[in-house]
Design an enzyme around this catalytic site. Structure first.
Site, PDB file in Angstrom:
ATOM      1  N   ALA A 119      -4.797  -1.281 -22.181  1.00 52.08           N
ATOM      2  CA  ALA A 119      -5.782  -2.057 -22.934  1.00 52.08           C
ATOM      3  C   ALA A 119      -6.991  -1.192 -23.274  1.00 52.08           C
ATOM      4  O   ALA A 119      -7.433  -0.377 -22.460  1.00 52.08           O
ATOM      5  CB  ALA A 119      -6.231  -3.266 -22.122  1.00 52.08           C
ATOM      6  N   GLY A 186     -10.886  12.459   5.997  1.00 54.06           N
ATOM      7  CA  GLY A 186     -11.100  11.023   6.006  1.00 54.06           C
ATOM      8  C   GLY A 186      -9.775  10.330   6.256  1.00 54.06           C
ATOM      9  O   GLY A 186      -8.783  10.963   6.635  1.00 54.06           O
ATOM     10  N   GLU A 207     -12.713  20.256   6.468  1.00 49.81           N
ATOM     11  CA  GLU A 207     -13.583  19.088   6.323  1.00 49.81           C
ATOM     12  C   GLU A 207     -15.043  19.519   6.226  1.00 49.81           C
ATOM     13  O   GLU A 207     -15.521  20.313   7.034  1.00 49.81           O
ATOM     14  CB  GLU A 207     -13.382  18.148   7.521  1.00 49.81           C
ATOM     15  N   GLY A 275     -11.525  11.439  -1.339  1.00 48.49           N
ATOM     16  CA  GLY A 275     -12.015  10.120  -1.703  1.00 48.49           C
ATOM     17  C   GLY A 275     -11.484   9.632  -3.034  1.00 48.49           C
ATOM     18  O   GLY A 275     -10.672  10.297  -3.692  1.00 48.49           O
ATOM     19  N   ASP A 316     -11.835  -2.349  -6.393  1.00 45.48           N
ATOM     20  CA  ASP A 316     -12.440  -1.023  -6.267  1.00 45.48           C
ATOM     21  C   ASP A 316     -13.475  -0.737  -7.348  1.00 45.48           C
ATOM     22  O   ASP A 316     -14.431   0.006  -7.125  1.00 45.48           O
ATOM     23  CB  ASP A 316     -11.363   0.066  -6.320  1.00 45.48           C
ATOM     24  N   ALA A 324      -7.713  -2.977  -0.421  1.00 44.76           N
ATOM     25  CA  ALA A 324      -6.842  -3.873  -1.170  1.00 44.76           C
ATOM     26  C   ALA A 324      -7.111  -5.334  -0.838  1.00 44.76           C
ATOM     27  O   ALA A 324      -7.124  -6.199  -1.726  1.00 44.76           O
ATOM     28  CB  ALA A 324      -5.377  -3.529  -0.886  1.00 44.76           C
ATOM     29  N   HIS A 450       1.187 -13.111  27.064  1.00 40.40           N
ATOM     30  CA  HIS A 450       1.605 -11.966  27.880  1.00 40.40           C
ATOM     31  C   HIS A 450       3.111 -11.773  27.709  1.00 40.40           C
ATOM     32  O   HIS A 450       3.873 -12.740  27.720  1.00 40.40           O
ATOM     33  CB  HIS A 450       1.282 -12.227  29.352  1.00 40.40           C
TER      34      HIS A 450
END
Length: 476
Positions: A119, A186, A207, A275, A316, A324, A450
């Site tokens: 779109a 991460g 890192e 990320g 997001d 999600a 249990h």
């Protein structure tokens, strides 16, 4: 060009978009959902589900390899198991295909129409869709729900290609890399890096920060650090990747170490996992007149409304947390708002899980975060090594525990964190406790089955109250 109109137009078929379309259809709204890259979005096609399938297969392979070395459980294998990455990827793809097909059936059953294509908006309520069949259709809607999701962050000095890959490519590798360097420690980098280590790759992490999983405190990440050391995974902290060259068919990563010195390391593949960012480009956002939050996300209020009337945004694309289940909750909420229901998006907290080794669950405030907010707290911590169920799962030595942080004055639970084998399955109970404003007495007074891992949750509450049953009472 064909023209269409509808009440609700959903852009993006991920975990925010398709639930929004399903719920809108259930509520009797004329709904169209447009998606180019497969129903289910990144989560189902290229993220959550395929990565967990990969992690499961890697764990099973590692367990079988152990039985080829010893028979501690009375189980032994005559030889080391063989790994066929092609078949592993095929099995993973089969799961994805089954689930994406299920999403399509659910949309159809709800009365929502799916159009496969890309779109591009001409204005806030009208877009042109380039369909996969080569045709175009112009769609005008009363309401637009933007659920375009997020994409992997690509470093300009480490562009994706044959040697440098992102998480999507990592899940489709036809061959196991003998040497894998992961840039970023991460949750995405650690999940995939640990999985490949279980499959037999030599793995090294680079890192930039001074610790793994920067969102969690050292107490939570310590068991993961122990696993990495035990499995000879090199973790280079406070190091910055600088670039890549090739030598004799190998990738050579250049990085700056913690002392500022230049270093290099060779690898078959370099996985960049630094990320994700909102998908804001390529679909006509600039023609919609929407406000952005610091230029990074679409700005919305507590009902997921944008600054443009009857244009909504979820998941997001509206910012942290990029999860999600948050997107799904927002998608259902928006559909109900359009149908005239009264709703706001105001969760007390949203649980997050890292499928590392061992797993991590976090919901609400850590002790340090609570203190920073001026809360006086009591903390209860129960070591899972004291759980019979945990020991029966061969997990008693991984340092796992459940930790509850509660307000001292009224014992209301402010946060719950856990690390250990299969603790992800406790996330629902943790989230419910925080969302419902449970007190320590509510948790300890609930009879937990249990033998299950959930007993550790009750014991952590008892520990905070000062009288645990299955460990010695803490000193006052």
């Amino acid at each position: 060009m064909k023209t269409r109109s509808c009440q609700v137009l959903v852009i993006g078929g991920g975990p925010g978009g398709y639930p929004a379309a399903i719920r809108a259809g259930q509520l009797g709204l004329d709904t169209i959902i447009v998606d180019k890259h497969g129903l289910g979005g990144t989560c189902l096609n290229r993220g959550c589900i395929p990565s967990k399938a990969m992690i499961h297969a890697a764990t099973k392979y590692e367990e079988m390899a152990k039985h080829a070395e010893d028979d501690a459980l009375g189980i032994s294998l005559a030889e080391t198991p063989k790994l066929d990455m092609g078949k592993l990827v095929g099995w993973k793809d089969g799961i994805v295909s089954k689930l994406t097909g299920g999403v399509g059936q659910l949309l159809k059953a709800a009365g929502a129409e799916h159009i496969a294509g890309w779109a591009n908006f001409k204005n806030a309520k009208t877009c042109v869709v380039d369909m996969d069949n080569g045709e175009q259709v112009e769609i005008t809607a009363e309401h637009v729900i933007l659920a375009t999701g997020s994409v992997e962050v690509e470093l300009p000095f480490l562009p994706f290609g044959d040697k440098v890959i992102g998480s999507t490519d990592a899940l489709d590798l036809a061959e196991k890399p003998e040497k894998l360097v992961v840039v970023g420690a991460g949750y995405i980098g650690l999940e995939l890096g640990i999985a490949f280590r279980k499959l037999g790759s030599e793995v090294t992490f680079i890192e930039a920060s001074d610790g793994i999983l920067p969102l969690y405190d050292k107490e939570i990440t310590r068991p993961i650090t122990m696993w990495l050391k035990k499995h000879k995974v090199a973790v280079n902290l406070s190091c910055k990747a600088k670039g890549m060259s090739e030598k004799d068919g190998m990738a050579v990563l250049e990085y700056e170490d913690a002392k500022g010195a230049s270093q290099t390391i060779e690898a078959d593949k370099i996985l960049v996992a630094v990320g994700r960012k909102a998908c804001l480009d390529g679909w006509g956002l600039e023609n919609m007149g929407l406000d952005l939050d610091n230029g990074r996300f679409i700005k919305v209020d507590d009902q997921c409304r944008t600054g443009m009337r009857n244009v909504w945004a979820i998941g997001d694309v509206v910012g942290e947390p990029l999860l999600a289940h948050k997107a799904t909750a927002q998608g259902e909420l928006v559909a109900e708002l359009i149908a005239g229901h009264r709703r706001v998006f105001d969760p007390v907290s949203i649980a997050a899980v890292c499928f590392t080794e061992p797993e991590v669950v976090g919901v609400g405030l850590t002790p340090d975060e609570a203190k920073a907010k001026g809360e006086e707290t009591i903390v209860g911590k129960f070591p899972l090594a004291a759980s019979g169920r945990y020991l029966s799962m061969e997990a008693g030595t991984d340092g796992g525990f459940v930790r509850i942080t509660a307000r001292k004055s009224d014992h209301v639970v402010l946060g719950i964190h856990a690390v250990g084998t299969h603790v992800s399955e406790l996330s629902g109970e943790f989230a419910l406790a925080v969302e419902m404003g449970a007190r320590l007495e509510d948790i300890s007074g609930t009879i937990h089955v249990h033998p299950t891992l959930t007993e550790g949750f009750a014991e952590a509450a008892l520990t905070a109250l000062g009288h645990p049953i299955h460990i010695s009472a803490p000193k006052k």
